[in-house]
Design a protein around this motif. Structure first.
Motif, short mmCIF file in Angstrom:
data_model
loop_
_atom_site.label_atom_id
_atom_site.label_comp_id
_atom_site.label_asym_id
_atom_site.label_seq_id
_atom_site.Cartn_x
_atom_site.Cartn_y
_atom_site.Cartn_z
N LEU A 49 0.88 -1.16 -0.03
CA LEU A 49 -0.09 -0.14 -0.02
C LEU A 49 0.85 1.28 -0.02
O LEU A 49 0.42 2.29 -0.70
N LYS A 50 2.16 1.12 0.60
CA LYS A 50 3.10 2.23 0.64
C LYS A 50 3.57 2.47 -0.75
O LYS A 50 3.66 3.53 -1.19
N GLU A 82 1.62 4.26 -3.29
CA GLU A 82 1.39 5.98 -3.00
C GLU A 82 2.28 6.58 -4.25
O GLU A 82 3.41 6.28 -4.25
N TYR A 137 -11.09 3.46 5.13
CA TYR A 137 -9.93 2.22 5.71
C TYR A 137 -8.84 2.47 5.12
O TYR A 137 -7.79 2.29 5.88
N LEU A 138 -8.59 2.68 3.96
CA LEU A 138 -7.33 2.85 3.02
C LEU A 138 -6.54 4.16 3.97
O LEU A 138 -5.33 3.93 4.16
N LEU A 163 -5.29 3.20 7.12
CA LEU A 163 -4.37 2.17 7.07
C LEU A 163 -2.84 2.74 6.84
O LEU A 163 -1.92 2.57 7.11
N GLN A 164 -2.95 3.78 5.77
CA GLN A 164 -2.01 4.62 5.32
C GLN A 164 -1.30 5.40 6.46
O GLN A 164 -0.21 5.28 6.47
#
Lengths: 155, 209
Positions: free
Chosen positions: A12-13, A16, B143-144, B147-148
């Motif tokens: 997820l990082k 970005e 939610y994302l 989480l970030q």
């Protein structure tokens, strides 16, 4: 938590991303700064610092030069251990300087001279024979002792 | 496999391609040294996203990351004469990036503003979205975002050297050998730091297990 789950969260990082127009602004700004960098002339201190930072040879050269300079200064300093020689200040290493010093010459000249007249007895146990030889050599002087004894000095 | 070999900096196809890439980069470096700005632009375009990613994930601030990435490229431009080609250009550039980033963190340790960027959803795999769907979160975007923020917070709680290894391995996809070359340490040290950092991250993020 498993390694796979952690890697998944970290994806997820990785996902970005900056906005699409970000790189256009980035490039324009970087180009402007690069041109400024090209136009800007570094000060002498900055140039030296950069040179030293990136050139190990330069650093080694300056270190050697500093060490050489230190050796020269130590060698010519009168109180330095190097100038006193390997056996310390009282050794014969510095005697020539002592003989040539002004104080030594002055003391020597001011001290009374000890004059010892030469005796023909010293030269020969037989005065008659001596006189005869000298007379024969000089041709006209009958006395050897009167001529030499008055001017001979002994330090 | 945990210690699986991976590499993005140097292609894995073979030694020949690796050598070809190094030769190509070396040719670009020579052109930059001769004053060719276009060659430098090519190098910037090749590595800007990954370098920016390294900086951004280390400091978690988009605005500062942009400035710092530019600083890194300018430093590389200024010092390109000192690049001797013993390592790959990528390793050399990353080393400048790592040093500059750590210097920035040390200088601004007391002034920290974190920010998050938009997520490129296509970059995430299907399995990720499947897991998101499985959660009971009513609002996926909220939610994302949460989480970030948690991920940022967890990463920032790591020490600089542990965060660096996690960012380079897990996010930038560098291999252990490449990380060791960039950080100038042994591969064993890299593995050890990575293991420790992962254990800490698992602890910080256990509510998302």
């Amino acid at each position: 938590m498993s390694d796979e789950r952690l890697s998944q969260l970290l994806k997820l990082k990785a996902a970005e991303k900056p906005s699409p127009d970000f790189w256009e602004r980035f490039e324009a700004s970087l180009e402007r700064r690069c041109v400024q960098e090209l136009c800007a002339r570094p000060s002498p201190i900055q140039a030296l610092r950069e040179n030293l930072r990136h050139r190990k040879q330069g650093l080694a050269f300056f270190s050697l030069a500093a060490a050489g300079l230190a050796l020269v200064v130590l060698n010519f300093s009168p109180r330095s251990p190097l100038a006193q020689g390997p056996f310390g200040p009282s050794s014969s290493w510095d005697r020539p300087n002592h003989i040539l010093s002004r104080e030594y010459v002055r003391d020597t000249l001011s001290s009374p001279r000890s004059v010892r007249p030469l005796s023909t007895d010293v030269l020969s146990p037989n005065p008659g024979a001596s006189r005869y030889v000298c007379d024969r050599l000089s041709g006209h002087s009958p006395s050897l002792g009167s001529g030499l004894g008055s001017s001979a000095t002994c330090f | 496999m945990f210690f699986a070999s991976k590499s993005i900096g140097i292609p894995q196809e073979g030694l020949g391609e690796r050598e070809a890439l190094r030769d190509e980069e070396w040719a670009l470096v020579v052109r930059v040294r001769e004053g060719d700005r276009c060659a430098f632009d090519l190098l910037v375009r090749r590595y800007r996203e990954r370098l920016y990613g390294l900086v951004y994930h280390m400091i978690s601030n988009a605005a500062d990351a942009a400035d710092l990435t530019q600083d890194i490229f300018i430093q590389a431009f200024r010092c390109i004469g000192s690049f001797r080609g013993k390592s790959s250009f990528f390793s050399w550039l990353y080393r400048i990036g790592v040093n500059k980033t750590l210097e920035h963190i040390r200088r601004h340790r007391r002034r920290q503003f974190f920010s998050v960027q938009a997520i490129d959803e296509q970059g995430l795999g299907e399995s990720f979205w499947r897991d998101i769907s499985a959660t009971e979160a009513s609002d996926k975007s909220a939610y994302l975002s949460e989480l970030q923020e948690k991920l940022n917070e967890a990463l920032q709680r790591l020490s600089d050297k542990h965060r660096m290894v996690v960012v380079l391995y897990e996010i930038e996809n560098l291999s252990h050998a490449e990380i060791a070359a960039v950080l100038k340490c042994s591969e064993g040290t890299v593995r050890s730091r990575l293991h420790y950092a992962k254990e800490q991250l698992k602890e910080f993020l256990k509510e998302y297990a």
